[in-house]
Design an enzyme around this catalytic site. Structure first.
Site, PDB file in Angstrom:
ATOM      1  N   SER A 254      42.044 -11.804  25.289  1.00 56.99           N
ATOM      2  CA  SER A 254      42.602 -10.484  24.969  1.00 56.99           C
ATOM      3  C   SER A 254      43.839 -10.109  25.766  1.00 56.99           C
ATOM      4  O   SER A 254      44.504  -9.130  25.425  1.00 56.99           O
ATOM      5  CB  SER A 254      41.543  -9.404  25.187  1.00 56.99           C
ATOM      6  OG  SER A 254      40.778  -9.258  24.033  1.00 56.99           O
TER       7      SER A 254
ATOM      8  N   TYR B  66      45.828 -14.398  15.255  1.00 57.65           N
ATOM      9  CA  TYR B  66      45.043 -13.760  16.315  1.00 57.65           C
ATOM     10  C   TYR B  66      44.177 -14.785  17.058  1.00 57.65           C
ATOM     11  O   TYR B  66      44.149 -14.824  18.287  1.00 57.65           O
ATOM     12  CB  TYR B  66      44.188 -12.632  15.708  1.00 57.65           C
ATOM     13  CG  TYR B  66      43.241 -12.017  16.695  1.00 57.65           C
ATOM     14  CD1 TYR B  66      43.713 -11.183  17.712  1.00 57.65           C
ATOM     15  CD2 TYR B  66      41.877 -12.285  16.649  1.00 57.65           C
ATOM     16  CE1 TYR B  66      42.843 -10.638  18.648  1.00 57.65           C
ATOM     17  CE2 TYR B  66      41.003 -11.742  17.573  1.00 57.65           C
ATOM     18  CZ  TYR B  66      41.497 -10.927  18.572  1.00 57.65           C
ATOM     19  OH  TYR B  66      40.635 -10.396  19.505  1.00 57.65           O
TER      20      TYR B  66
ATOM     21  N   LYS C 290      46.814  -9.690  23.769  1.00 55.17           N
ATOM     22  CA  LYS C 290      47.035  -8.490  22.950  1.00 55.17           C
ATOM     23  C   LYS C 290      48.182  -7.643  23.493  1.00 55.17           C
ATOM     24  O   LYS C 290      48.946  -7.046  22.742  1.00 55.17           O
ATOM     25  CB  LYS C 290      45.761  -7.642  22.898  1.00 55.17           C
ATOM     26  CG  LYS C 290      44.604  -8.300  22.166  1.00 55.17           C
ATOM     27  CD  LYS C 290      43.322  -7.490  22.366  1.00 55.17           C
ATOM     28  CE  LYS C 290      42.154  -8.112  21.621  1.00 55.17           C
ATOM     29  NZ  LYS C 290      40.863  -7.490  21.986  1.00 55.17           N
TER      30      LYS C 290
ATOM     31  N   TYR D 299      39.192  -2.476  28.409  1.00 54.72           N
ATOM     32  CA  TYR D 299      38.043  -2.185  27.533  1.00 54.72           C
ATOM     33  C   TYR D 299      37.541  -0.762  27.812  1.00 54.72           C
ATOM     34  O   TYR D 299      38.346   0.116  28.153  1.00 54.72           O
ATOM     35  CB  TYR D 299      36.918  -3.206  27.728  1.00 54.72           C
ATOM     36  CG  TYR D 299      37.350  -4.649  27.569  1.00 54.72           C
ATOM     37  CD1 TYR D 299      37.988  -5.073  26.400  1.00 54.72           C
ATOM     38  CD2 TYR D 299      37.115  -5.589  28.550  1.00 54.72           C
ATOM     39  CE1 TYR D 299      38.365  -6.399  26.242  1.00 54.72           C
ATOM     40  CE2 TYR D 299      37.482  -6.918  28.387  1.00 54.72           C
ATOM     41  CZ  TYR D 299      38.113  -7.310  27.231  1.00 54.72           C
ATOM     42  OH  TYR D 299      38.485  -8.603  27.080  1.00 54.72           O
TER      43      TYR D 299
ATOM     44  N   VAL E 215      38.117 -12.096  27.732  1.00 54.90           N
ATOM     45  CA  VAL E 215      36.773 -12.653  27.904  1.00 54.90           C
ATOM     46  C   VAL E 215      36.784 -14.101  28.407  1.00 54.90           C
ATOM     47  O   VAL E 215      35.737 -14.649  28.726  1.00 54.90           O
ATOM     48  CB  VAL E 215      35.916 -12.540  26.618  1.00 54.90           C
ATOM     49  CG1 VAL E 215      35.629 -11.093  26.285  1.00 54.90           C
ATOM     50  CG2 VAL E 215      36.566 -13.267  25.458  1.00 54.90           C
TER      51      VAL E 215
HETATM   52  N1  GLU Z   1      39.231 -13.630  20.930  1.00 50.02           N
HETATM   53  C1  GLU Z   1      38.288 -12.716  21.460  1.00 50.02           C
HETATM   54  C2  GLU Z   1      37.607 -11.934  20.357  1.00 50.02           C
HETATM   55  O1  GLU Z   1      38.226 -11.568  19.424  1.00 50.02           O
HETATM   56  C3  GLU Z   1      39.003 -11.826  22.405  1.00 50.02           C
HETATM   57  C4  GLU Z   1      38.087 -10.869  23.070  1.00 50.02           C
HETATM   58  C5  GLU Z   1      38.538 -10.432  24.420  1.00 50.02           C
HETATM   59  O2  GLU Z   1      39.091 -11.193  25.220  1.00 50.02           O
HETATM   60  O3  GLU Z   1      38.326  -9.248  24.682  1.00 50.02           O
HETATM   61  O4  GLU Z   1      36.455 -11.677  20.374  1.00 50.02           O
END
Ligand code: GLU
Length: 342
Positions: free
Chosen positions: A86, A211, A89, A263, A281
């Protein structure tokens, strides 16, 4: 004058000119102290909902600080590869702002903290946008915007810019990508709802493929710290001098990292640590001290929210020892405004 002092591990305030000569030693000492304070902490669990992530070595633990004048300070396992997840992102949001413009991006994804888990299936009840680009729904929307702007070249563009930010050629972890693509059914559900809400305007599988790939880019803690230093350095990698991100987009990205990057722990993080940050994660956390530092932690045991346990604990100590919090008494605000006050 207290404003000229920097809090140091020794508890003795150092002046900026002292830090310049003793800088390397001071950061290395702080990192080593923080690393040994938390190395025995074995709380949390390695993520396994993406099967390939469960192969991470749970005890790996690395800390890195990269400065905007091009230095790198490290402790522990800073060259172990892991997937960016993430943390990507924040970077793709920055690229979307550059390519599509702030208003076009804002029309499709908001900038409000959601208070929900990263993979929650919730949208703004008024305009059906995802709440922000740091949750999966927002990031898949941003991936859609990049696919619209760049077509089939979108992933190469993302990989090039992430590599420019890190200052070395990065690569895709193919096993994690395949594992995620095979099991990402919740993200598929989110993408189809985004299509129904008219914020996704490319085929869902195109946005999802970008993604899944962006999340599967392999980095080390050293890479992440350097990416942070690039953000701190107005988008230009301090070592190579290459521009990876646009200046105005960096400001908007750091703002959203500050409010939404951790988060459903983002409020606590802003309260206690007070720097823009993003976690993933895979076990990484990237923090940015504007115009000064990129900071990265890697430790794959996660808490129930998906944040690295030792990562949060390390940032807490680093923020305390180095006076990093945006509202710390050592942070004097804009020097431009100071000249106007005088
Ligand atoms: N690729 C992971 C998902 O979509 C990323 C989640 C994360 O790192 O928060 O679940």
């Amino acid at each position: 004058m207290p404003g000229d002092m920097v809090i140091s591990l020794s508890g003795v305030g150092m002046r900026p000119e002292d830090l310049q000569t003793a800088g390397r030693h001071e950061f290395d000492t702080v990192l080593e102290q923080v690393w040994s304070t938390h190395r025995e902490n074995r709380q949390g669990m390695v993520a396994d909902y993406i099967p390939e992530l469960s192969k991470a070595a749970p005890d790996d633990f690395g800390l890195a600080i990269a400065t905007t004048n091009g230095r790198l300070h490290t402790a522990g396992n800073v060259e172990v590869p892991f997937t960016i997840q993430s943390i990507s992102k924040a970077l793709t949001f920055c690229l979307a702002l550059e390519l599509a413009g702030r208003d076009a991006v804002l029309a499709r994804v908001g900038v409000e903290p959601s208070g929900d888990a990263f993979n929650a299936i919730v949208f703004d009840p008024v305009n059906k946008r995802p709440f922000n680009p740091m949750v999966n729904a927002g990031a898949i929307t941003v991936a859609g915007i990049l696919c619209e702007a760049l077509g089939t070249g979108a992933f190469d563009f993302v990989m090039d810019r992430f590599s420019d930010a890190a200052g070395r050629r990065l690569s895709l972890d193919d096993a994690v990508y395949r594992s995620e693509a095979e099991t990402g059914h919740r993200n598929r559900a989110i993408a189809h709802l985004l299509l129904a809400n008219d914020v996704l305007r490319v085929p869902p599988e195109d946005a999802l493929d970008l993604y899944f790939r962006q999340c599967s880019i392999s980095v080390t803690a050293s890479d992440l710290a350097r990416i942070g230093a690039t953000l701190a350095n107005m988008g230009e990698n301090p070592v190579t001098g290459r521009a990876a991100f646009e200046l105005r987009a960096v400001r908007n990205t750091l703002a959203v990292m500050f409010t939404c990057g951790m988060y459903d722990y983002a409020g606590n993080w802003a309260y206690d640590i007070g720097v823009p940050a993003k976690s993933g994660v895979g076990g990484g956390i990237l923090g940015v001290v504007n115009r000064q530092l990129g900071i990265a932690t890697y430790s794959p045991r996660l808490d129930t929210r998906g944040n690295s346990v030792r990562g949060i604990a390390s940032f807490e100590l680093l923020a305390e020892e180095l006076g990093l919090h945006a509202f710390d008494c050592t942070n004097m605000g804009s020097s431009f405004v100071s000249t106007l006050i005088r």
